[in-house]
Design an enzyme around this catalytic site. Structure first.
Site, PDB file in Angstrom:
ATOM      1  N   CYS A 106       0.673  -1.062   0.069  1.00 26.74           N
ATOM      2  CA  CYS A 106      -0.024   0.069  -0.041  1.00 26.74           C
ATOM      3  C   CYS A 106       0.872   1.426   0.140  1.00 26.74           C
ATOM      4  O   CYS A 106       0.550   1.938  -0.888  1.00 26.74           O
ATOM      5  CB  CYS A 106      -0.778  -0.077   1.222  1.00 26.74           C
ATOM      6  SG  CYS A 106      -1.902  -1.431   1.554  1.00 26.74           S
ATOM      7  N   HIS A 162      -2.871   6.674   4.501  1.00 25.74           N
ATOM      8  CA  HIS A 162      -1.694   5.444   4.683  1.00 25.74           C
ATOM      9  C   HIS A 162      -0.368   6.006   4.415  1.00 25.74           C
ATOM     10  O   HIS A 162       0.563   5.331   3.844  1.00 25.74           O
ATOM     11  CB  HIS A 162      -1.934   4.082   4.011  1.00 25.74           C
ATOM     12  CG  HIS A 162      -1.464   2.999   4.423  1.00 25.74           C
ATOM     13  ND1 HIS A 162      -1.454   1.746   4.001  1.00 25.74           N
ATOM     14  CD2 HIS A 162      -0.608   2.913   5.733  1.00 25.74           C
ATOM     15  CE1 HIS A 162      -0.564   0.737   4.922  1.00 25.74           C
ATOM     16  NE2 HIS A 162      -0.065   1.332   5.977  1.00 25.74           N
TER      17      HIS A 162
END
Length: 549
Positions: A106, A162
């Site tokens: 990610c 993130h």
């Protein structure tokens, strides 16, 4: 859940976007402001004219949809068992990107998209940014939304960030987004918005702007996709796959709602919709990359070959499949160019402007991709400098694509070919039906154009190509910045911060990075006798792309 969230946010945000998919992020960038509560508008937007001068079109609205953990085989047009009619139609009417690469996890994909730079140039080449790490996207890089703001855009983000939040300066609203609604950590429960980083380390993670959105907490169960989305997949024997398919269906419906809103309010004709996953699927959680090798977290094609397409009335050649080599870093210069920016705004990035390759079918300006060099990942026991011809220590995890060729060194990660209906609870022998275990290997070479499934390792037959690509790894490694992977900070515990994941370090507090520098082998320079001149690498590129290789 996705549809409800989007409808709720339409009244608050200028642009609408998709939130999560299992663990998903969407970045939505729009030119000017959208009044989605206004009456219906005509689809053909006015263009600016100046006397007898030709009309000057406005920069396009840009909607970038990034899904998380959606595998190569998790979309209808790849003959999947998952039905995605809205995505299929958008892709069929646009340009399918079938030689498109992202990163295997990610944070790296998001960082490369938003900075246009390889991980080795941001210090994020190892793993992800974890909730308790005092780490975030480096402050010395101008982000894509910041560039778009400079060009007159209003920028909005909805979904998973993130990219770190230990300081307020790390937050999306400080890195180029006018508005933000979503989660800051890597994953969140879609009903309670709880995010956990280990036993007893859970906290609320839903934010609007820089404020915790306590008022949006839901209390209903079950904690899964709504039943009406699961029912159509009741025949799937793999329960994880069934739930996963339901979540993809909610994504498909949400994207349909977004495109409907674009048409209804008159923005569609001057819009560019980009769809991209952020990494390969995880079979253990129901995802599928079949027939590609590997999964999320690996440098096999199943981890880095991305789903992607572009849909827009502005495309000159539509309804086709593009085999142009494209990487996630390319969106930065491409979108800046679409927004009217010049090349000076993208100096130093690793991406290329690939709009002509996508829109007109021209050749991609990109010839190679550095997938990554991770000096901290577990070194392969079978690797050595000797096995790397004295050029490169093959114990180090690294991967590079040049032309048709792809080289992997070190431990690329779990390398099976996993059929989509393989049940997670099956014995290990079932998981290894096709696995070719080679414990003594630390170098692989594939001709990806001829062998996209990575079944025929050519490293022993083509040592000349291996050496050329090892030299390229050495070159890139010399440009790498130190790894940013600090120790976890106990002050990040949500119990110490009102029960939520929020910034816990003051902006005035100096950073103390636990930086790790990759060890340099002093003999490499002598053995290679490499020239530092640009002409050397220009000649090298010419050789490596030639027909003799």
């Amino acid at each position: 859940m996705f549809d409800r969230l989007i409808n709720r946010k339409r009244q608050k945000m200028a642009t609408t976007a998709l939130t999560g998919f299992s663990m998903m992020s969407l970045l939505s960038l729009g030119y000017l402001s959208w009044d989605l509560m206004s009456p219906n508008q005509v689809e053909n937007e006015p263009v600016q004219t100046f006397g007898n001068v030709s009309p000057v079109p406005q920069p396009p609205h840009i909607i970038f949809i990034m899904t998380d953990d959606q595998g190569f085989n998790d979309i209808g047009y790849h003959s999947s068992d998952i039905r995605t009619p809205a995505l299929d139609k958008l892709a069929a009417d646009g340009v399918k990107l079938e030689n498109y690469y992202i990163q295997p996890i990610c944070t790296p994909s998001r960082s490369q998209f938003i900075t246009g730079r390889y991980q080795i140039h941001t210090g994020l080449q190892h793993s992800i940014i974890r909730p308790r790490q005092p780490n975030c996207l480096p402050f010395d890089h101008v982000t894509l939304p910041q560039r778009l703001q400079e060009l007159g855009y209003s920028t909005h983000m909805l979904g998973k960030w993130h990219l770190g939040f230990y300081k307020k300066e790390c937050l999306p609203t400080r890195r180029g987004f006018d508005t933000y609604f979503g989660s800051l950590t890597g994953s969140v429960n879609y009903y309670t918005y709880d995010s956990c980083d280990g036993p007893g380390l859970c906290g609320f993670d839903l934010h609007e702007g820089e404020t915790v959105a306590w008022g949006q907490r839901a209390v209903h169960t079950p904690l899964q996709s709504p039943r009406e989305y699961i029912y159509p997949y009741r025949e799937l024997g793999n329960v994880a796959r069934r739930k996963y398919a339901a979540m993809v269906s909610t994504v498909d419906e949400a994207v349909r709602n977004i495109t409907y809103a674009l048409r209804k309010y008159g923005y569609y004709q001057n819009s560019v919709i980009i769809f991209s996953t952020d990494n390969g699927g995880q079979p253990l959680s129901g995802g599928s990359n079949w027939p590609l090798r590997g999964r999320k977290g690996t440098y096999w094609e199943g981890g880095v070959r991305g789903l992607g397409f572009v849909h827009s009335p502005l495309l000159r050649k539509k309804k086709r499949v593009s085999k142009a080599l494209i990487h996630i870093t390319d969106w930065y210069p491409t979108l800046v160019g679409l927004a009217g920016g010049n090349e000076s705004l993208t100096e130093g990035v690793d991406g290329y402007d690939v709009w002509e390759a996508i829109s007109e079918g021209k050749e991609s300006p990109r010839l190679e991709i550095l997938h990554n060099i991770d000096p901290l990942y577990n070194h392969a026991r079978s690797g050595s400098l000797q096995k790397g011809y004295g050029i490169w220590n093959t114990a180090v995890q690294a991967s590079i694509r040049a032309g048709d060729w792809k080289l992997l060194t070190g431990d690329p990660g779990y390398g099976d070919w996993t059929p989509p209906q393989m049940l997670p609870g099956f014995p290990g022998s079932w998981w290894n039906l096709e696995r070719h275990t080679e414990p003594q290997k630390s170098v692989w070479l594939f001709n990806i154009s001829r062998d996209p499934y990575e079944r025929l390792d050519l490293s022993e037959q083509r040592p000349d190509v291996v050496k050329e690509l090892l030299v390229r790894l050495v070159y890139y490694n010399r440009t790498a910045v130190p790894v940013r992977y600090p120790s976890e900070d106990p002050r990040a515990d949500p119990h110490l911060n009102g029960g939520a994941w929020v910034p816990w370090v003051g902006d005035e507090e100096e950073d103390s990075w636990d930086s790790v520098y990759q060890k340099k082998n002093k003999d490499w320079k002598k053995k290679l006798k490499l020239s530092k001149s640009r002409s050397f690498f220009r000649k090298l590129n010419t050789r490596i792309m030639s027909n003799r290789i």
